[in-house]
Design a protein around this motif. Structure first.
Motif, PDB file in Angstrom:
ATOM      1  N   VAL A 489      76.477  12.778 -11.162  1.00 46.49           N
ATOM      2  CA  VAL A 489      76.338  14.189 -10.800  1.00 46.49           C
ATOM      3  C   VAL A 489      75.085  14.714 -11.487  1.00 46.49           C
ATOM      4  N   LEU A 490      74.044  14.963 -10.676  1.00 46.72           N
ATOM      5  CA  LEU A 490      72.730  15.308 -11.220  1.00 46.72           C
ATOM      6  C   LEU A 490      72.375  14.293 -12.300  1.00 46.72           C
ATOM      7  N   LYS A 491      72.100  14.756 -13.519  1.00 49.51           N
ATOM      8  CA  LYS A 491      71.742  13.823 -14.586  1.00 49.51           C
ATOM      9  C   LYS A 491      72.895  13.580 -15.566  1.00 49.51           C
ATOM     10  N   GLY A 492      74.095  13.943 -15.153  1.00 52.70           N
ATOM     11  CA  GLY A 492      75.265  13.701 -15.992  1.00 52.70           C
ATOM     12  C   GLY A 492      76.110  14.948 -16.152  1.00 52.70           C
ATOM     13  N   LEU A 493      77.396  14.832 -15.865  1.00 56.23           N
ATOM     14  CA  LEU A 493      78.336  15.950 -15.966  1.00 56.23           C
ATOM     15  C   LEU A 493      79.519  15.518 -16.815  1.00 56.23           C
ATOM     16  N   ASN A 494      79.840  16.316 -17.838  1.00 57.06           N
ATOM     17  CA  ASN A 494      81.017  16.059 -18.660  1.00 57.06           C
ATOM     18  C   ASN A 494      82.012  17.200 -18.449  1.00 57.06           C
ATOM     19  N   VAL A 577      82.841  22.593 -19.639  1.00 54.39           N
ATOM     20  CA  VAL A 577      81.976  21.837 -18.731  1.00 54.39           C
ATOM     21  C   VAL A 577      80.566  21.758 -19.314  1.00 54.39           C
ATOM     22  N   GLU A 578      79.965  20.570 -19.250  1.00 52.68           N
ATOM     23  CA  GLU A 578      78.617  20.362 -19.759  1.00 52.68           C
ATOM     24  C   GLU A 578      77.834  19.582 -18.712  1.00 52.68           C
ATOM     25  N   LEU A 579      76.718  20.148 -18.230  1.00 50.15           N
ATOM     26  CA  LEU A 579      75.965  19.540 -17.144  1.00 50.15           C
ATOM     27  C   LEU A 579      74.504  19.377 -17.524  1.00 50.15           C
ATOM     28  N   ASN A 580      73.998  18.157 -17.376  1.00 53.44           N
ATOM     29  CA  ASN A 580      72.558  17.908 -17.473  1.00 53.44           C
ATOM     30  C   ASN A 580      71.962  18.124 -16.080  1.00 53.44           C
TER      31      ASN A 580
END
Length: 921
Positions: A489-494, A577-580
């Motif tokens: 997911v894009l450059k990484g989704l936690n 939620v944490e999204l790069n």
């Protein structure tokens, strides 16, 4: 300034001889073997040396090599890999996921296991305890942090009163002890049962960090940002996460002894840590035992500090000076005849209470099949602390009985604190999700015993030791947490979410009758007649026959009417939620809903972002809302303690917020504190092994809970219920818990580190600073009490929350290791503070206070260690090398005693040398 110069010169001697040593730079890329994605936060170390580097967000790294043959790559959830350096300068490393790839909270403030302190969206300090346990003078958790973390503040508990003297509460960013949350291994820890009285954090409950043995700690993570949306109540100023050791096969014994310049206040602390491997898949159990002693301390300062120079044996002593009838010559003649001098009446507890601690802690995990493990941690501690109060002189006719104590007495409050905790859980992977099911139970019990005392109102029948009762607080927290990282997911989704159920309880148990009894109370009767003319007696209340002080001196026992047993339940749900968004741009958001059975729902949120322009510059910022639920102890606690105002003993009642008297005054029931926080900062790695962070912040806290100032029994304008309270308890003054004020805290903090690997050792420089300002923005005056605004928020309480904590604190530290030698030097700047001391409450509406400004101080520590063998190291050193004492109290405040060092900036009582042995078996 001379301390800074000394520090720089000290290290230049060692750094200069190696700075031009031959070196080379190696670099490379670290990826995951299963999906080829870059791994950020991977630790790279030269085998045999402590220092190294970590990979960047793109998996790249660069490390300077001066010596060493192997590089070791390690990362949570992956098998470590060791490679030979040889002549290679470029490495492409592929780490394999371990058979037990579990997600742990590696950096508090983020549930992404790949997060590091530099690429975090919020400021985090990660403090390695090992070198500090070997080299620094401090031995307790709070004092270790006091000297290395610029935003952390804690002074020895004897600056507080009564039971609060047994604790050294933790504060972050100038806010209260109850506005910081403590975790152990990422799990919420229970609080102390005690409500702090006097000193910093007056009226607050906090965490007893010193019930955790320092020998059991691997590192401490300090999140310097609001995080209530992530972790719940209390996390307004930040979060302290204590990570326990899990190493195996190495028995480490550490023993320290120190003493003050005057030969008093000796400290010993010994701990032993050992871990045993369980199975062949990474299971372990690591255990620590620790034992410490603290000898009684004299008042800080010179040999005459605290010396009483007023009337001793004459009537009315300590309420006036000598007069024509009772002279100093009479006192001196009596002293000579009795074979004692004025030092017999010295106060004790000058910055340290006598006591002993015994602590046991463990940390364990047992792997199961299919990437799961059972884990547990916890411990038990028994800590005894003795607080000695103001000497009751033989001439104090209302508080002493000369037939029992012809020379007066020094009452001692003996606190026995038993703290127990146990966490257990299972975590593993389920359909790609990391799942963690846990339960954490903790209980803190305060036992109160008063020795060498008396109940003056009982006359010759008074005992001299009293059971004053006890109180305890417990917490049980059950949690179910889920998290998963989506690399596509894009450059990484936690994503992380979970639910939590928590039950809190508080209990007060009454003391023995003599500990609170008013022995000279007698019934009063009115003479009346019936309609037919018959005379009879009717009850008209009670009165004191002799006016002697009731209950055990120093602290009255808990009465049956004070006894309570209450509890509440809290349920919560959160999402994080944490999204790069790109390789450079990180965004995160969290929300949390909590329901309290005693006051309802609370919702909080947090959003944060970080943008990386390059390795040399990352910009980050956050906005958060927070809350702090009033502790049960603050709602139900009641006690009577004795304080001294201008030499006169005054019994002060801390009344329950639930009492009829509180309602009669118009004081409402407690409600949650609410906060809004804003932060903006940057991080930078301008060159290899250099890290710099700078963060500005603002924290607004509405409706903070505190103790009001004192209402007096002589005030005829008080409601009848309040007057009855004074009559029933015999107290002269009373205060209440109340959401009494709002504050704004603004500040800026910075940290910096520089790590260098040398030919035969290493050097680490650390620097940090915090500059803040606390202001009261609003005072909540209950309806009908507008005239009492100076009592609702007293000047002393206003000072405690605005000027009693140094607004500026700066740390410089360096540790140099070479061959068999290790040297530490550091200096800490504590900014000026202002205190406000009550002089008179004769006018109930306008109490008179004395303000004293205490100038800033520098405190410098040094140590030198030598390895006798590879398994045995000895260290000698000095805390407060230049014997910096700070300012003495004002003679106006000291009254008929000589002034003593105030010591609220750092709790120091002057120079204190130490010696330490560390052995590995």
């Amino acid at each position: 300034m001379k301390k800074i110069v000394l520090l720089l010169l000290f290290f230049s001697l060692y750094y200069g001889q190696n700075i031009f040593a031959q070196k080379r730079t190696v670099s490379g890329l670290v990826t995951s073997a299963d999906d080829k994605r870059p791994l950020s936060g991977v630790s790279i170390k030269v085998k045999g040396l402590d220092e190294g580097a970590v990979t960047n967000t793109d998996g790249s790294f660069q490390i300077v090599i001066r010596n060493g043959k192997y590089l070791v790559f390690s990362f949570v959830g992956y098998d470590s890999q060791e490679v030979e350096i040889d002549g290679t300068t470029q490495f492409n490393i592929s780490l394999k996921p371990s058979g037990n790839a579990l997600n742990e909270v590696q950096i508090v403030g983020s549930r992404n296991a790949n997060r590091t302190k530099i690429n975090s969206a919020s400021p985090v300090d990660v403090i390695d305890i090992k070198p500090l346990l070997e080299s620094s003078p401090q031995v307790s958790v709070t004092q270790i942090l006091q000297y290395v973390s610029p935003s952390f503040h804690s002074v020895n508990g004897s600056n507080a009163g009564d039971a609060g003297s047994a604790l050294s509460l933790a504060q972050l960013r100038g806010l209260g002890p109850d506005q910081v949350l403590v975790l152990v291994n990422g799990k919420r820890r229970h609080k102390s049962a005690n409500v702090n009285y006097g000193g910093l954090g007056n009226g607050s409950t906090g965490y007893d960090l010193n019930s955790i043995p320092t020998g059991s700690i691997d590192r401490i993570e300090i999140l310097r940002d609001g995080a209530a949306a992530q972790y719940g109540s209390d996390a307004i100023a930040g979060v302290i996460n204590i990570v326990l050791k899990k190493n195996t096969g190495d028995l480490v014994v550490n023993s320290t002894g120190s003493v003050r310049k005057r030969g008093d206040g000796a400290v010993t602390r010994t701990n032993a840590n050992y871990g045993v491997a369980i199975g062949d898949n990474g299971g372990y159990i690591n255990a620590t035992v620790e034992y410490g002693t603290q000898a009684i301390a004299l008042p800080a300062g010179n040999s005459t500090a605290g010396l009483y120079n007023g009337p001793i044996y004459g009537g009315g002593a300590n309420t006036r000076g000598y007069d024509a009838i009772y002279t100093q010559a009479i006192d001196e003649a009596i002293l000579k005849a009795r074979g004692i001098d004025r030092h017999f009446f010295d106060q004790r507890g000058g910055g340290a209470n006598a006591g002993q601690d015994a602590l046991l802690f463990f940390n364990a995990a047992v792997p199961l099949k299919q990437s799961a493990e059972i884990y547990a941690f916890g411990g038990i501690s028994s800590r005894n602390s003795q607080f000695t109060a103001t000497y009751r002189l033989p001439g104090w006719t209302s508080r002493n009985n000369n037939f029992i104590y012809p020379d007066g007495f020094l009452p001692a409050m003996e606190n026995n604190i038993v703290d127990a905790s146990l966490a257990a859980g299972i975590r593993g992977k389920v359909n790609g999700w990391n799942v963690d099911l846990s339960n954490v139970y903790g209980k803190n019990n305060f036992g109160n015993r008063v020795d060498n005392s008396l109940n003056a109102s009982l006359g010759l029948t008074s005992p001299t030791s009293f059971d004053d009762g006890s109180y305890n607080a417990s917490q049980n927290t059950a949690s179910l947490d889920f998290s998963r990282y989506f690399n596509k997911v894009l450059k990484g989704l936690n994503i992380a979410f979970g639910v939590q159920d928590r039950v809190e309880s508080f209990q007060i148990k009454a003391g023995e009758l003599a500990s609170y009894q008013k022995g000279d109370q007698r019934n009063i009767y009115n003479v009346d007649t019936t309609a037919s003319g018959l005379t009879y007696l009717s009850a008209a209340g009670t009165t004191s026959l002799n006016g002697l002080a009731a209950g055990s001196q120093i602290h009255l026992g808990f009465q049956p009417a004070n006894a309570v047993s209450v509890s509440r339940s809290i349920t919560a749900g959160y999402a994080d939620v944490e999204l790069n968004v790109t390789q450079a741009w990180l965004v995160s958001a969290a929300g949390r809903e909590e329901y309290y059975t005693d006051f309802g729902n609370v919702f909080t949120y947090k959003v944060a972002s970080r943008y990386s322009f390059d390795r040399w510059l990352n910009i980050r910022g956050s906005i958060n809302t927070g809350f702090r639920a009033p502790d049960l102890a603050q709602s139900y606690y009641t006690s009577i303690s004795t304080t001294f105002q201008q030499g006169r003993g005054v019994d002060i009642l801390t009344a329950s917020n639930q009492s009829a008297a509180a309602r009669a005054l118009g004081i409402p029931k407690l409600s949650p504190e609410r906060s809004k926080g804003y932060a903006l900062g940057l991080t930078s790695e301008p060159i290899g092994n250099v890290e710099i962070t700078v963060d500005a912040y603002q924290i607004d806290v509405a409706n903070r809970i505190g103790n009001t100032g004192s209402f007096t029994s002589t005030d005829n304008n008080l409601p009848a219920d309040v007057k009855n309270l004074f009559q029933q308890t015999g107290a002269a003054q009373a205060n209440f818990f109340y959401n009494e004020f709002s504050t704004r805290t603004r500040g800026i903090e910075f940290t910096g580190s520089y790590k260098v690997l040398l030919n035969n050792g290493s050097i680490t420089f650390l620097a940090g600073g915090n500059f803040d300002k606390n202001t009261v923005t609003k005072v909540n005056t209950p309806k009908g009490l507008d005239a009492y605004k100076n009592v609702i928020l007293s000047a002393s309480e206003r000072a405690r929350v605005t000027t009693n904590i140094p607004a500026q604190k700066i740390n410089f530290q360096g540790i140099y290791s070479t061959g068999k030698y290790t040297f530490l030097a550091r200096t800490v700047y504590f900014g000026k503070v202002t205190t406000a001391t009550l002089l008179s409450a004769a006018d109930p509406l306008n109490p008179v206070y004395y303000y004293q400004n205490l100038h800033s101080i520098w405190v410098t520590d040094i140590s030198a260690g030598y390895k006798f063998t590879s398994k045995l190291q000895g260290t000698i050193g000095v805390n407060n090398l230049f014997n910096i004492l700070g300012d003495y109290s004002s003679p106006v405040i000291a009254g008929l005693r000589n002034p003593t060092v105030v010591g609220i900036q750092n709790g120091s009582a002057g120079i204190q040398p130490f010696i330490r042995l560390t052995a590995h078996f």
